[in-house]
Design a protein around this motif. Structure first.
Motif, PDB file in Angstrom:
ATOM      1  N   LEU A 114       6.230   2.236  -6.213  1.00 17.20           N
ATOM      2  CA  LEU A 114       5.695   0.903  -5.929  1.00 17.20           C
ATOM      3  C   LEU A 114       4.354   0.953  -5.203  1.00 17.20           C
ATOM      4  O   LEU A 114       3.466   0.143  -5.462  1.00 17.20           O
ATOM      5  CB  LEU A 114       6.700   0.099  -5.092  1.00 17.20           C
ATOM      6  N   GLU A 115       4.232   1.900  -4.255  1.00 19.11           N
ATOM      7  CA  GLU A 115       3.011   2.011  -3.463  1.00 19.11           C
ATOM      8  C   GLU A 115       2.775   3.464  -3.096  1.00 19.11           C
ATOM      9  O   GLU A 115       3.718   4.258  -3.009  1.00 19.11           O
ATOM     10  CB  GLU A 115       3.127   1.201  -2.160  1.00 19.11           C
ATOM     11  N   MET A 116       1.528   3.790  -2.857  1.00 21.64           N
ATOM     12  CA  MET A 116       1.190   5.121  -2.372  1.00 21.64           C
ATOM     13  C   MET A 116       1.451   5.179  -0.862  1.00 21.64           C
ATOM     14  O   MET A 116       0.899   4.395  -0.101  1.00 21.64           O
ATOM     15  CB  MET A 116      -0.281   5.445  -2.658  1.00 21.64           C
ATOM     16  N   LEU A 117       2.335   6.081  -0.460  1.00 29.42           N
ATOM     17  CA  LEU A 117       2.680   6.229   0.952  1.00 29.42           C
ATOM     18  C   LEU A 117       2.033   7.500   1.487  1.00 29.42           C
ATOM     19  O   LEU A 117       2.490   8.613   1.188  1.00 29.42           O
ATOM     20  CB  LEU A 117       4.195   6.275   1.124  1.00 29.42           C
ATOM     21  N   ASP A 118       0.963   7.330   2.256  1.00 34.02           N
ATOM     22  CA  ASP A 118       0.249   8.483   2.802  1.00 34.02           C
ATOM     23  C   ASP A 118       0.837   8.967   4.122  1.00 34.02           C
ATOM     24  O   ASP A 118       0.721  10.139   4.482  1.00 34.02           O
ATOM     25  CB  ASP A 118      -1.232   8.144   3.012  1.00 34.02           C
ATOM     26  N   LEU A 173       0.844 -17.420   1.360  1.00 30.50           N
ATOM     27  CA  LEU A 173      -0.416 -17.056   2.013  1.00 30.50           C
ATOM     28  C   LEU A 173      -0.257 -15.919   3.017  1.00 30.50           C
ATOM     29  O   LEU A 173      -1.250 -15.463   3.596  1.00 30.50           O
ATOM     30  CB  LEU A 173      -1.015 -18.284   2.720  1.00 30.50           C
ATOM     31  N   GLN A 174       0.960 -15.466   3.247  1.00 25.46           N
ATOM     32  CA  GLN A 174       1.197 -14.440   4.254  1.00 25.46           C
ATOM     33  C   GLN A 174       0.703 -13.082   3.755  1.00 25.46           C
ATOM     34  O   GLN A 174       0.884 -12.733   2.590  1.00 25.46           O
ATOM     35  CB  GLN A 174       2.685 -14.357   4.601  1.00 25.46           C
ATOM     36  N   PRO A 175       0.070 -12.291   4.624  1.00 24.88           N
ATOM     37  CA  PRO A 175      -0.440 -10.974   4.193  1.00 24.88           C
ATOM     38  C   PRO A 175       0.700  -9.986   3.965  1.00 24.88           C
ATOM     39  O   PRO A 175       1.768 -10.080   4.578  1.00 24.88           O
ATOM     40  CB  PRO A 175      -1.313 -10.545   5.370  1.00 24.88           C
ATOM     41  N   LEU A 176       0.462  -9.034   3.086  1.00 26.26           N
ATOM     42  CA  LEU A 176       1.428  -7.975   2.838  1.00 26.26           C
ATOM     43  C   LEU A 176       1.396  -6.952   3.970  1.00 26.26           C
ATOM     44  O   LEU A 176       0.384  -6.789   4.643  1.00 26.26           O
ATOM     45  CB  LEU A 176       1.116  -7.288   1.514  1.00 26.26           C
ATOM     46  N   ARG A 177       2.524  -6.279   4.185  1.00 31.15           N
ATOM     47  CA  ARG A 177       2.606  -5.240   5.203  1.00 31.15           C
ATOM     48  C   ARG A 177       2.317  -3.870   4.592  1.00 31.15           C
ATOM     49  O   ARG A 177       2.254  -3.705   3.369  1.00 31.15           O
ATOM     50  CB  ARG A 177       3.997  -5.264   5.852  1.00 31.15           C
ATOM     51  N   SER A 178       2.210  -2.891   5.450  1.00 29.14           N
ATOM     52  CA  SER A 178       1.892  -1.534   5.006  1.00 29.14           C
ATOM     53  C   SER A 178       3.074  -0.925   4.254  1.00 29.14           C
ATOM     54  O   SER A 178       4.223  -1.343   4.414  1.00 29.14           O
ATOM     55  CB  SER A 178       1.551  -0.660   6.212  1.00 29.14           C
ATOM     56  N   PRO A 179       2.820   0.105   3.423  1.00 31.65           N
ATOM     57  CA  PRO A 179       3.932   0.793   2.747  1.00 31.65           C
ATOM     58  C   PRO A 179       4.960   1.339   3.729  1.00 31.65           C
ATOM     59  O   PRO A 179       6.156   1.368   3.420  1.00 31.65           O
ATOM     60  CB  PRO A 179       3.222   1.921   1.985  1.00 31.65           C
ATOM     61  N   LEU A 180       4.516   1.780   4.904  1.00 36.22           N
ATOM     62  CA  LEU A 180       5.457   2.294   5.904  1.00 36.22           C
ATOM     63  C   LEU A 180       6.449   1.202   6.319  1.00 36.22           C
ATOM     64  O   LEU A 180       7.665   1.437   6.373  1.00 36.22           O
ATOM     65  CB  LEU A 180       4.682   2.823   7.110  1.00 36.22           C
ATOM     66  N   ILE A 181       5.944   0.016   6.614  1.00 41.35           N
ATOM     67  CA  ILE A 181       6.822  -1.088   7.026  1.00 41.35           C
ATOM     68  C   ILE A 181       7.703  -1.536   5.860  1.00 41.35           C
ATOM     69  O   ILE A 181       8.900  -1.805   6.026  1.00 41.35           O
ATOM     70  CB  ILE A 181       5.991  -2.263   7.577  1.00 41.35           C
ATOM     71  N   ASN A 182       7.135  -1.599   4.674  1.00 40.82           N
ATOM     72  CA  ASN A 182       7.926  -1.998   3.503  1.00 40.82           C
ATOM     73  C   ASN A 182       9.079  -1.031   3.253  1.00 40.82           C
ATOM     74  O   ASN A 182      10.201  -1.443   2.952  1.00 40.82           O
ATOM     75  CB  ASN A 182       7.033  -2.062   2.266  1.00 40.82           C
ATOM     76  N   THR A 183       8.798   0.261   3.397  1.00 44.98           N
ATOM     77  CA  THR A 183       9.845   1.263   3.174  1.00 44.98           C
ATOM     78  C   THR A 183      10.936   1.158   4.228  1.00 44.98           C
ATOM     79  O   THR A 183      12.139   1.193   3.915  1.00 44.98           O
ATOM     80  CB  THR A 183       9.249   2.680   3.183  1.00 44.98           C
ATOM     81  N   GLY A 184      10.538   1.042   5.499  1.00 42.26           N
ATOM     82  CA  GLY A 184      11.537   0.901   6.565  1.00 42.26           C
ATOM     83  C   GLY A 184      12.373  -0.349   6.395  1.00 42.26           C
ATOM     84  O   GLY A 184      13.597  -0.329   6.621  1.00 42.26           O
ATOM     85  N   THR A 185      11.747  -1.451   5.999  1.00 40.91           N
ATOM     86  CA  THR A 185      12.479  -2.696   5.770  1.00 40.91           C
ATOM     87  C   THR A 185      13.485  -2.521   4.646  1.00 40.91           C
ATOM     88  O   THR A 185      14.615  -3.011   4.723  1.00 40.91           O
ATOM     89  CB  THR A 185      11.494  -3.830   5.430  1.00 40.91           C
ATOM     90  N   TYR A 186      13.093  -1.803   3.609  1.00 40.43           N
ATOM     91  CA  TYR A 186      14.007  -1.567   2.486  1.00 40.43           C
ATOM     92  C   TYR A 186      15.232  -0.762   2.928  1.00 40.43           C
ATOM     93  O   TYR A 186      16.373  -1.121   2.616  1.00 40.43           O
ATOM     94  CB  TYR A 186      13.286  -0.825   1.360  1.00 40.43           C
ATOM     95  N   VAL A 187      15.009   0.335   3.650  1.00 35.32           N
ATOM     96  CA  VAL A 187      16.126   1.201   4.051  1.00 35.32           C
ATOM     97  C   VAL A 187      17.089   0.427   4.951  1.00 35.32           C
ATOM     98  O   VAL A 187      18.317   0.489   4.771  1.00 35.32           O
ATOM     99  CB  VAL A 187      15.611   2.465   4.762  1.00 35.32           C
ATOM    100  N   ARG A 188      16.544  -0.299   5.902  1.00 33.17           N
ATOM    101  CA  ARG A 188      17.374  -1.101   6.803  1.00 33.17           C
ATOM    102  C   ARG A 188      18.209  -2.106   6.018  1.00 33.17           C
ATOM    103  O   ARG A 188      19.438  -2.203   6.188  1.00 33.17           O
ATOM    104  CB  ARG A 188      16.478  -1.838   7.787  1.00 33.17           C
ATOM    105  N   ARG A 207       7.887  -9.200  -2.076  1.00 33.15           N
ATOM    106  CA  ARG A 207       6.726  -9.429  -2.943  1.00 33.15           C
ATOM    107  C   ARG A 207       6.248  -8.141  -3.611  1.00 33.15           C
ATOM    108  O   ARG A 207       5.716  -8.166  -4.723  1.00 33.15           O
ATOM    109  CB  ARG A 207       5.598 -10.077  -2.141  1.00 33.15           C
ATOM    110  N   LYS A 208       6.451  -6.996  -2.949  1.00 26.94           N
ATOM    111  CA  LYS A 208       6.033  -5.722  -3.516  1.00 26.94           C
ATOM    112  C   LYS A 208       7.109  -5.100  -4.405  1.00 26.94           C
ATOM    113  O   LYS A 208       6.860  -4.056  -5.013  1.00 26.94           O
ATOM    114  CB  LYS A 208       5.657  -4.738  -2.407  1.00 26.94           C
ATOM    115  N   GLY A 209       8.290  -5.718  -4.482  1.00 22.88           N
ATOM    116  CA  GLY A 209       9.319  -5.237  -5.394  1.00 22.88           C
ATOM    117  C   GLY A 209      10.341  -4.301  -4.798  1.00 22.88           C
ATOM    118  O   GLY A 209      11.208  -3.779  -5.510  1.00 22.88           O
ATOM    119  N   TYR A 210      10.280  -4.055  -3.490  1.00 25.05           N
ATOM    120  CA  TYR A 210      11.289  -3.202  -2.849  1.00 25.05           C
ATOM    121  C   TYR A 210      12.656  -3.879  -2.860  1.00 25.05           C
ATOM    122  O   TYR A 210      13.677  -3.230  -3.073  1.00 25.05           O
ATOM    123  CB  TYR A 210      10.899  -2.914  -1.396  1.00 25.05           C
ATOM    124  N   LEU A 211      12.680  -5.172  -2.564  1.00 21.85           N
ATOM    125  CA  LEU A 211      13.915  -5.940  -2.429  1.00 21.85           C
ATOM    126  C   LEU A 211      13.855  -7.173  -3.309  1.00 21.85           C
ATOM    127  O   LEU A 211      12.774  -7.622  -3.708  1.00 21.85           O
ATOM    128  CB  LEU A 211      14.120  -6.375  -0.976  1.00 21.85           C
TER     129      LEU A 211
END
Length: 373
Positions: A326-330, A53-68, A35-39
């Motif tokens: 895509l997102e600010m990763l702090d 209706l599912q909530p979005l995850r944090s940028p950290l989780i989105n990034t890890g999911t993308y790399v995997r 949904r955030k455009g990583y994949l």
């Protein structure tokens, strides 16, 4: 057309419920990354109730999911590419498949002709939910499960049926069989010699190149159980009187490791709070120890990389730039710590050291660029 046999589903135990929750978490993480455009994955929402209706995850989780996902997709696609000169289709066996959509993504792309058979195995609770989603006409998944080529399948009454437009529903709705796709319920901690011959029947061929996928599975099992599991496939794809020339066997494992340092202990404590243990992590305290999972079973080669290394050296700079926009990763430091404790390990068992399958594996960006010059 659907043929159904009625057998009552087995009740779920606590371990199955924990695994079911983890499978759902992985699917929700993938949905968030999509949904955030990583994949890109137009099938994942079909496997999740109320996906919108599912909530979005944090940028950290989105990034890890993308790399995997990116790394495992590359390994799978390279395996399929290597099979082309061999003139044989491949088999893929996804163990602990959960809500993975890889079969449908492959069949929707340029690799569909290379798929001879695709197997997904998981706990009965998980396969039951997935089978229901596949059979839902609104999901569109049925079409991809049965519509590519007429193959022979066997009905629950042992009647041979040859058609591309049949999906067999078995074991009270927990199992599906079609021309290329097989969804099978089992507990992988049980002796594979007791369950696999009956599950695979004549569908799994020892002569075709076959890739095993384990994504966060073996770490939840005892080292003894996972070793017996891998050895069963090694034996199945070893030369014998009936199979003098078995197909190449590849294996990919994605899981956490090296949990004995301070950050690893934080991860372990978080899991214990969810009543989750990782008995399979103890034998692999370092990255260097991970390939031994394959080498001790006679694999020709084995290699492991952390997700941090993959993100830094195996993904093109332009793609990393796209992801970072895509997102600010702090939490960059925390991201690196997390990615340093997850690894992808791959190994291959081939008939000789000069087999083209020995070339299978991730290549760093610099090597990819050199190969194109």
């Amino acid at each position: 057309m659907i043929i159904e046999s009625m057998y009552p589903p087995a009740p779920a135990n606590r371990s199955e419920r924990v695994h079911d929750a983890d499978a759902a978490n992985a699917a929700l993480a993938r949905l968030s990354a999509v949904r955030k455009g990583y994949l890109t994955d137009r099938f994942i929402s079909s496997l999740l109730p109320r996906a919108q209706l599912q909530p979005l995850r944090s940028p950290l989780i989105n990034t890890g999911t993308y790399v995997r996902s990116e790394a495992i997709d590359r390994l799978v696609e390279q395996w399929l590419e290597l099979s082309k000169p061999e003139g044989q289709p491949c088999q893929i066996v996804s163990l602990g498949a959960g809500s993975d959509t890889r079969f449908w993504r492959l069949m929707d792309g340029p690799w569909k002709e290379q798929i001879g058979a695709y197997f997904e195995l998981d706990f009965p609770d998980v396969t039951l939910k997935k089978a229901m989603a596949i059979r839902n006409p609104r999901s569109g998944l049925q079409h991809y499960s049965w519509s590519f080529g007429a193959r022979s399948v066997r009905s629950p009454n042992d009647v041979r049926i040859t058609t591309s437009a049949i999906i067999l529903v078995d074991l009270g709705g927990q199992a599906l069989h079609s021309s290329r796709y097989h969804l099978l319920p089992c507990d992988l901690r049980n002796p594979p010699g007791d369950i696999f011959p009956g599950l695979f029947k004549e569908y799994l061929s020892p002569t075709l190149p076959t890739l095993l996928l384990f994504e966060c599975v073996l770490v939840y099992m005892s080292p003894e159980a996972s070793s017996i599991l891998i050895q069963w496939f090694v034996d199945f794809f070893s030369p014998s009187t009936h199979t003098p020339s078995p197909g190449a066997l590849g294996c990919t494992v994605y899981e956490m490791f090296g949990l004995e340092d301070s950050f690893g202990q934080v991860m372990m404590n978080n899991l214990r709070a969810r009543n989750v243990s990782l008995p399979g992590a103890k034998p692999y305290p370092s990255l260097e120890s991970l390939p031994s999972r394959f080498l001790k079973h006679g694999f020709t080669s084995g290699k492991a990389l952390t997700l941090r290394n993959i993100r830094s050296n195996y993904i093109e700079p332009s793609e990393l730039e796209r992801i970072s926009s895509l997102e600010m990763l702090d939490e960059v430091e925390e991201l690196n710590l997390v990615l340093e404790h997850y690894a992808i390990t791959w190994g291959v068992k081939a008939s000789s050291s000069i087999s083209p399958w020995i070339e299978w594996g991730l290549r760093p960006v610099k090597q990819q660029l050199a190969d194109t010059v």
